[in-house]
Design an enzyme around this catalytic site. Sequence first.
Site, PDB file in Angstrom:
ATOM      1  N   GLU A 153       0.528  -1.463  -0.217  1.00 34.14           N
ATOM      2  CA  GLU A 153      -0.077   0.084   0.264  1.00 34.14           C
ATOM      3  C   GLU A 153       0.679   1.312   0.208  1.00 34.14           C
ATOM      4  OE1 GLU A 153      -3.030  -0.236   3.084  1.00 34.14           O
ATOM      5  OE2 GLU A 153      -3.865  -1.571   1.816  1.00 34.14           O
ATOM      6  N   GLU A 318      -6.895  -7.791  -0.605  1.00 36.70           N
ATOM      7  CA  GLU A 318      -7.171  -7.498   0.044  1.00 36.70           C
ATOM      8  C   GLU A 318      -8.737  -7.219   0.468  1.00 36.70           C
ATOM      9  OE1 GLU A 318      -5.336  -5.426   3.354  1.00 36.70           O
ATOM     10  OE2 GLU A 318      -2.853  -5.902   2.620  1.00 36.70           O
TER      11      GLU A 318
HETATM   12  C1  GAL Z   1      -4.866  -2.365   4.744  1.00 34.62           C
HETATM   13  C2  GAL Z   1      -3.272  -3.597   5.044  1.00 34.62           C
HETATM   14  C3  GAL Z   1      -3.187  -4.777   6.152  1.00 34.62           C
HETATM   15  C4  GAL Z   1      -3.891  -4.414   7.410  1.00 34.62           C
HETATM   16  C5  GAL Z   1      -5.398  -4.184   6.464  1.00 34.62           C
HETATM   17  C6  GAL Z   1      -7.033  -3.570   7.900  1.00 34.62           C
HETATM   18  O1  GAL Z   1      -4.993  -1.457   3.987  1.00 34.62           O
HETATM   19  O2  GAL Z   1      -2.659  -3.308   3.536  1.00 34.62           O
HETATM   20  O3  GAL Z   1      -2.031  -4.952   6.767  1.00 34.62           O
HETATM   21  O4  GAL Z   1      -3.457  -2.863   8.165  1.00 34.62           O
HETATM   22  O5  GAL Z   1      -5.108  -2.793   5.832  1.00 34.62           O
HETATM   23  O6  GAL Z   1      -6.624  -2.805   8.533  1.00 34.62           O
END
Ligand code: GAL
Length: 684
Positions: A153, A318
């Site tokens: 990110e 994700e």
């Molecule tokens: C995203 C990140 C993950 C985790 C997730 C939940 O922004 O890539 O590592 O932190 O959010 O907070």
Amino acid sequence: MNEKQNYYFEKLSLGTCYYPEHWEESFWQTDLRRMKENGIGTVRIAEFAWSKFEERENEFSFQFFDKFMETAAKEDMRVIFCTPTATPPAWLTEKYPEVLNARKDGVLIRHGMRRHYNYNSPVYRQFAARITEKLGEHYGQHPNIVGWQLDNEFNCETDVFYSESDSIAFRVFLREKYGTLQELNRAWGTVFWNQTYTDWEEIFVPRVTYSDSANPHLLLDYYRFISASTLSFCRLQADILRRYVKPGDFITTNGIFENMDNHKMEKESLDIYMYDSYPNFAFGMNRDPKHAEDLNDRKWSRNLTEARSICRHFGIMEQQSGADGCVHSLCAPSPKPGQMTLWALQSAAHGADYVSFFRWRTCRFGTEMYWNGILDYSSRDNRRLEEVRSLYEKFRRLEPVTGSEFLADVAQLKDYDNLWDAKVDRMHARLNEISDNGIFRAAQLTHTPLDYVYLQADTELADLTKYRVLFYPHPVILTQERAALLRRYVEQGGTLVFGCRTGYKDENGICVGELLPGKVRELTGADVYEYTVLGPGDDPVCIDAGGETMKAEYFCDLIRPLEDGIAAGTYLSDYYRGQTAMTCRRLGGGTVIYYGSTFPCGTAMALLKRLGAAEPWRGRIQVPAECELVVREDRSGSRYFFVLNYTKSVQTVSLGCEMTDCFEEKPASGNVSLEPYEVKVFRY
Ligand code: GAL
């Protein structure tokens, strides 16, 4: 050396984010087996695990992840491997503090969270290049690896950088751009308030000032500079990995964040784009109820539209699988039964051919111990795992949707100069806020599929002529080249809609001295001779647009139609009562509309209807406003109508002809009900 490719997933598939370093080794095999039993065939690993490879400076060891990769090979699990540069180790940041980002006042951002580094530190770039190289060398040919994620990110946590290295690199960036200080002083209008520079060393990234306000033209270049810095750091890693990865493996990164040209990054460094989708943010407890919007989680379709504008067939690295919450922020409720599937299918409907859940199991320690994964701390079977399993079955039935086209006749044009100008200029930001929300909402509520198209240096006419209607709400900065391209689009038969404040700045963000709307005055057939913001004390202003009343929100341009333009709307109040508020010009086969205000939902809806663009699928399927409709078309011409029910009540759609319910695999016709949070896909 592998060439950059466009990577496509062969079929809709599921993955999850896994952290071998968070669990005892004895968990690994059971976890991977259980994933596979439930339809998960890919794991992403190692994005925060630098110290597992380089525990001390220049002491490399691969034992830990070698072992994990052996287990993955045994269990036939595909792996997306990551470079771990989002979390530099403590030994690195303590010994070389110049790698750290800083606050505007110069205080360094310290070890303890993540993404605390800056992109321009030559020392950090060296360390990042070396760990990337080592991982590429060691794992590049591993048969279970299918792709690589760069960092994690970019520009999450922060998208502004104020370290010493940034100021040094900013000067280099500006020298390349302007050549001389004289040219820079002119471009930034530094004669205003005596800001003239006489030495490059006097220039810095923004520092502490009154009202936290810097020279606006410097700021615009600063955002361009941040973007260039981010892209160059990403490119550094991509170029190294290309020397090591197996042919066919992809290079990607995840998330869409600000102050960076995501489109250019994809073009120069990535084979496929991945977005991180967390629609449950809409229900977070720390949101301000005054600002709660009724589209809630459905608003994530706007982010997915952004992802599709970067890469039409993308992935979700994700995907929300549980309640979110960090120890430093309030938590959101757990997804209701069905919501996890709804959100995953929302991603797939918008163009994701791979959906990877964050994360397999909730971590028992650290900042994110309330950020739930599929499994809870104890690993017991639960309803979320059941949803994964049943989603897998749904994905199997949707296989022909993989790589199919998202159908849209309407698009909104965007570009980075204007996005960044709106970061500098509050007035521009307000216009965008109203119109971006309004157009998206109107498209959603009228079931008018919408794309975003970013105008870039290489945008061609064919990228635009795919759409019957283009909204370009507030291109405050508008160059001659863009104006010429848009003219050709109209001549070819397209309908182009501009809003207020079009064309009043040049590329440096300096207001033009030309008559407005600047470079498109002739194209629009409109002469904007006066304008005003609507203040809080002003009475509401309405516009009569051929019998229909629209509300002018926040801003009014007063217009006189030029010879080729026709008045198409008139103000109904204030000192400009009776003056033109909207013009229409026919050119070649097309039409240009200049609307002298913003596009809140009601206005955007009225325009979509007037242009005959609203509800294009009404004859086939009628969907209540509460549900989203997405239409995809596969290579054989079959169409897939996704209907997504975001509400907690039953909704009914009405089919205009017999179709196939893809999940039930049986014919459907007439009225069909959707349970709360249910998604149905009909094939025709
Ligand atoms: C995203 C990140 C993950 C985790 C997730 C939940 O922004 O890539 O590592 O932190 O959010 O907070």
